[in-house]
Write a protein that holds these residues in place. Structure first.
Motif, mmCIF file in Angstrom:
data_model
loop_
_atom_site.group_PDB
_atom_site.id
_atom_site.type_symbol
_atom_site.label_atom_id
_atom_site.label_comp_id
_atom_site.label_asym_id
_atom_site.label_seq_id
_atom_site.Cartn_x
_atom_site.Cartn_y
_atom_site.Cartn_z
ATOM 1 N N ASN A 80 50.569 19.730 44.146
ATOM 2 C CA ASN A 80 50.854 18.841 45.197
ATOM 3 C C ASN A 80 49.586 17.977 45.810
ATOM 4 N N VAL A 81 48.747 18.731 46.103
ATOM 5 C CA VAL A 81 47.549 18.200 46.962
ATOM 6 C C VAL A 81 46.952 17.112 45.872
ATOM 7 N N ILE A 82 46.590 17.497 44.916
ATOM 8 C CA ILE A 82 45.764 16.721 43.864
ATOM 9 C C ILE A 82 46.523 15.440 43.716
ATOM 10 N N ASN A 83 47.850 15.734 43.397
ATOM 11 C CA ASN A 83 48.559 14.424 42.946
ATOM 12 C C ASN A 83 48.796 13.387 44.226
ATOM 13 N N GLU A 84 48.927 14.029 45.337
ATOM 14 C CA GLU A 84 49.104 13.381 46.635
ATOM 15 C C GLU A 84 47.704 12.449 46.990
ATOM 16 N N MET A 85 46.777 13.125 46.751
ATOM 17 C CA MET A 85 45.281 12.506 47.067
ATOM 18 C C MET A 85 44.914 11.293 45.954
ATOM 19 N N ARG A 86 45.468 11.687 44.767
ATOM 20 C CA ARG A 86 45.162 10.662 43.552
ATOM 21 C C ARG A 86 46.090 9.185 43.747
ATOM 22 N N ALA A 87 47.398 9.787 44.435
ATOM 23 C CA ALA A 87 48.270 8.579 44.557
ATOM 24 C C ALA A 87 47.887 7.684 45.526
ATOM 25 N N GLN A 88 47.318 8.461 46.758
ATOM 26 C CA GLN A 88 46.610 7.527 47.751
ATOM 27 C C GLN A 88 45.498 6.628 47.331
ATOM 28 N N ARG A 89 44.765 7.212 46.419
ATOM 29 C CA ARG A 89 43.567 6.506 46.094
ATOM 30 C C ARG A 89 44.149 5.407 45.136
ATOM 31 N N LYS A 90 45.034 5.630 44.265
ATOM 32 C CA LYS A 90 45.766 4.409 43.591
ATOM 33 C C LYS A 90 46.132 3.149 44.412
ATOM 34 N N ARG A 91 46.963 3.704 45.368
ATOM 35 C CA ARG A 91 47.535 2.530 46.224
ATOM 36 C C ARG A 91 46.392 1.661 46.909
ATOM 37 N N MET A 92 45.310 2.428 47.360
ATOM 38 C CA MET A 92 44.182 1.812 47.899
ATOM 39 C C MET A 92 43.762 0.630 46.837
ATOM 40 N N GLU A 93 43.480 1.299 45.504
ATOM 41 C CA GLU A 93 42.855 0.426 44.511
ATOM 42 C C GLU A 93 43.891 -0.798 44.155
ATOM 43 N N GLU A 94 45.283 -0.580 44.180
ATOM 44 C CA GLU A 94 46.070 -1.507 43.866
ATOM 45 C C GLU A 94 46.001 -2.634 44.885
ATOM 46 N N ASN A 95 45.589 -2.193 46.149
ATOM 47 C CA ASN A 95 45.687 -3.256 47.016
ATOM 48 C C ASN A 95 44.064 -4.018 47.345
ATOM 49 N N ASP A 96 43.190 -3.302 46.765
ATOM 50 C CA ASP A 96 41.887 -3.931 46.691
ATOM 51 C C ASP A 96 41.220 -3.952 45.329
ATOM 52 N N ASN A 97 41.206 -5.123 44.784
ATOM 53 C CA ASN A 97 40.926 -5.291 43.553
ATOM 54 C C ASN A 97 39.212 -4.982 43.219
ATOM 55 N N SER A 98 38.637 -5.030 44.341
ATOM 56 C CA SER A 98 36.972 -4.759 44.345
ATOM 57 C C SER A 98 36.649 -3.386 44.281
ATOM 58 N N LEU A 99 37.597 -2.245 44.523
ATOM 59 C CA LEU A 99 37.415 -1.076 44.194
ATOM 60 C C LEU A 99 37.632 -0.555 42.928
ATOM 61 N N PRO A 100 36.553 0.531 42.513
ATOM 62 C CA PRO A 100 36.501 1.225 41.298
ATOM 63 C C PRO A 100 37.886 1.919 41.102
ATOM 64 N N LYS A 101 38.271 1.973 39.942
ATOM 65 C CA LYS A 101 39.639 2.411 39.501
ATOM 66 C C LYS A 101 39.423 3.970 39.023
ATOM 67 N N ILE A 102 38.932 4.545 39.975
ATOM 68 C CA ILE A 102 38.453 5.957 39.736
ATOM 69 C C ILE A 102 39.732 6.967 39.581
ATOM 70 N N SER A 103 40.897 6.317 40.209
ATOM 71 C CA SER A 103 41.908 7.456 40.316
ATOM 72 C C SER A 103 42.484 7.793 38.928
ATOM 73 N N ASP A 104 42.038 6.877 37.858
ATOM 74 C CA ASP A 104 42.567 6.923 36.643
ATOM 75 C C ASP A 104 41.638 8.099 35.946
ATOM 76 N N TYR A 105 40.319 8.380 36.275
ATOM 77 C CA TYR A 105 39.548 9.215 35.938
ATOM 78 C C TYR A 105 39.928 10.524 35.746
ATOM 79 N N ASN A 106 39.582 11.465 35.020
ATOM 80 C CA ASN A 106 39.714 12.952 34.931
ATOM 81 C C ASN A 106 38.943 13.548 36.336
#
Lengths: 409, 409
Positions: A80-106
């Motif tokens: 629950n917690v890990i998925n939610e935090m990763r999803a939040q990061r993903k949304r941030m990355e989608e909204n700001d292309n300058s951010l490194p795409k770390i939500s995809d990393y293990n």
């Protein structure tokens, strides 16, 4: 070592409820049947420490808890917690292309408590608070305390109260999605710095019912819990907030003790009954009431000098103001004597004359068995989670450069 | 010896509530806050025996309880009952001139229990039932069971339930004068003769709160007792009467255990809390639930084979049907072992193979201390008070011809 390593290491405190959380209205979202209120204890003494790392070098997600790997996919609360935090990061990355795409990393997570599991302290609150806070730091999420507490809550209900220091209320909320069920700070530790806590870790051999299962049985089978939920806790929450804001120890103590009693009463009313306290716990309760009466008889202006509370186990947490802590513990040391080879009281120096003076007014007998306690922890009110490092730092990280935990069981 | 000696000797049984009396709405009249229901146990095993004598030779009123004189005038409960019975006799004499005027004579009362006080069994119920019944016999009062129970109630609330055998309800009533607060027989012992009781007298050193004081503290300070009084007990009373009339042991057992738990829950919710059960009591509770599950797993058609109930003390009373009593006690003897020099289990012969079979399905560990029990009493459901003699009879009377008690402490 790859340059693309992102890491954060944080600590988070434990909290001890003075108005207990017992009962879920939604077991998936950890939504409670009543509000609760706790005191955050100092991380200088007790904490969970967590390192979270993401990197393209990591082959898979892994999590180690106190040196032992936990399979994340098998643990719904962690997922629950890990998925939610990763999803939040993903949304941030989608909204700001300058951010490194770390939500995809293990992700590698390593989390340790600085106190033994045998201490019998509920560690899941500090653990999930620390996990949530460290992931938010790692992913550089812009979340306020309320938002963080809502996510931590989905991991472990009481974790939402460990995201802030001082005196923290978890408002149960009303919404079905749980978005209004989160923690709010009632007062900082600086507001009432005299408050101290003494944890008496009680010797016990009995297997205990997990609080997750216990509270579900209580809600399903205890008729009395309905009265607690509807009438007892709402008033206690209101009164307790006032007591804290007014630094009114008498009210704080009475509400704390009554709520602990009410909680263990509904456990006893569960069918089959659940017993967390043992004969040692009950002897502590009697000794505390006797102590308070003795101090009042000796001219204390306070009705209560010390208050007890018991979580889902036999250990006592005593709340006491700094001026009284040493005398309380001195009296405890006489009533619950340690054997000669047991050094739990050795680090304290008591004013034996003042201890004698209180004992002379008390009627509680010396507990019949030696070594009622395994351990004594004296601590104070603390702050919220702390960031130790926002990047890999060999001195602080729980992970080695290669991503493996430094300590394994 | 004067010819003008009037004497009666009777015995009365103890009763063990399956729905507990806890709380008074009127402390003078012993009017309860809720109805209660009990099982009368056999006088062959446990009873109070009382001799009452009036005679012009007696210089004053005297009462001896278990060989020790009690000052009647200092005991409001004794005064209530004695004055009322004397007043009833007086009215009879005023209405019928042919009757001897024995209400003016002084009174000697001698009352003994056939079980030691150390057994920890509440003896005031049997004591006041016996006193009331013996005085009614002595004075030849024409009172029915309801009238007798109303008078006994003013001595000790639960005494009203010891005036009849079998299964007895004490209806709380509504009237301020208490005239509708009395006991009524739900069923005779013959209706359900399979019912047995096993009393496990638990080793305990702790001083206990008297039930009179305890229930007053609970009513004054426990928020949860209001829910018990208003919602829990009324339904339990209704369901329990049905269970008894249908000889439905499963329902009888569940209501009995739940009510015991509810009672001890409101004691724990009292401020300061009252603890009657100890770690041994709680180990019995866990063993009983485990035993019932094991028997069901072995194919018993019953959900519950045995039920526990605890009064205001640590002792367990187990209700069990005759067919199961020996096996229950056999399992108990293994889980709560007696030391070699302790003969509490010696008089029983267990089918060890059947005991092993149940134990193999149980997870309750052997209790860590030897000699958890001081004594074991196995008994059955019994009848109401018995008249042993309606006149002086040397073989039966507790008084010597001269009016002194035969046995003094």
């Amino acid at each position: 070592m790859s340059l693309k390593v992102y890491e954060a290491t944080c600590t988070a405190p434990i909290n001890i409820a003075v108005i207990k959380y017992w009962g879920k209205r939604d077991t998936k979202l950890n939504l409670p049947t009543n509000s609760s209120l706790s005191v955050t204890l100092s991380q200088d003494d007790l904490h969970t420490k967590t390192t979270c790392r993401v990197s393209p070098d990591l082959k898979d997600d892994h999590l180690w808890l106190n040196g032992k790997e936990e399979i994340i996919a098998q643990n719904k609360r962690l997922t629950n917690v890990i998925n939610e935090m990763r999803a939040q990061r993903k949304r941030m990355e989608e909204n700001d292309n300058s951010l490194p795409k770390i939500s995809d990393y293990n992700l590698h997570i390593c989390s340790n408590n600085n106190f033994p599991t045998a201490a019998g302290l509920a560690s899941s609150a500090a653990g999930f608070a620390c996990l949530t806070y460290t992931l938010a730091t790692l992913y550089q999420l812009q979340l306020d305390n309320v938002q963080l507490s809502t996510i931590a809550r989905t991991g472990s209900g009481s974790a939402c109260r460990s995201l802030q220091g001082g005196y923290v209320a978890w408002e149960m909320g009303e919404k079905e999605d749980g978005s209004d069920s989160h923690a709010i700070q009632v007062a900082t530790r600086e507001h009432w710095p005299e408050m101290q806590a003494i944890i008496l870790v009680v010797n016990d051999t009995k297997k205990k019912t997990s609080s997750t299962l216990g509270m579900q049985h209580t809600v399903a089978t205890s008729p009395l819990i309905q009265h607690r939920i509807k009438h007892v806790v709402p008033k206690a929450m209101e009164d307790m907030k006032k007591a804290i804001l007014n630094k009114d120890f008498d009210s704080f103590a009475e509400i704390t003790m009554r709520d602990s009693n009410s909680f263990h009463a509904v456990c006893a009313d569960t069918f089959p009954p659940i017993y967390y306290m043992n004969d040692i716990s009950r002897a502590i309760v009697n000794a505390v009431h006797d102590y308070n009466a003795a101090k009042a008889a000796l001219g204390s202006a306070q009705k209560y000098t010390v208050a007890y509370t018991f979580d889902a186990g036999p250990n006592a947490v005593l709340y006491v103001e700094k001026k009284d802590a040493n005398n309380v513990l001195g009296v405890i040391s006489r009533l619950f004597p340690a054997a000669a080879d047991n050094n739990i009281y050795e680090r304290f120096t008591f004013n034996e004359k003042e201890v004698d003076e209180v004992l002379a007014k008390m009627s509680t007998p010396v507990y019949q068995q030696m070594n009622a306690f395994k351990r004594i922890i004296d601590t104070k009110v603390g702050d919220g989670p702390r960031i130790l490092a926002k990047e890999f730092n060999e001195n602080v990280s729980l992970l080695k450069a290669n991503g493996e935990p430094k300590e394994l069981l």
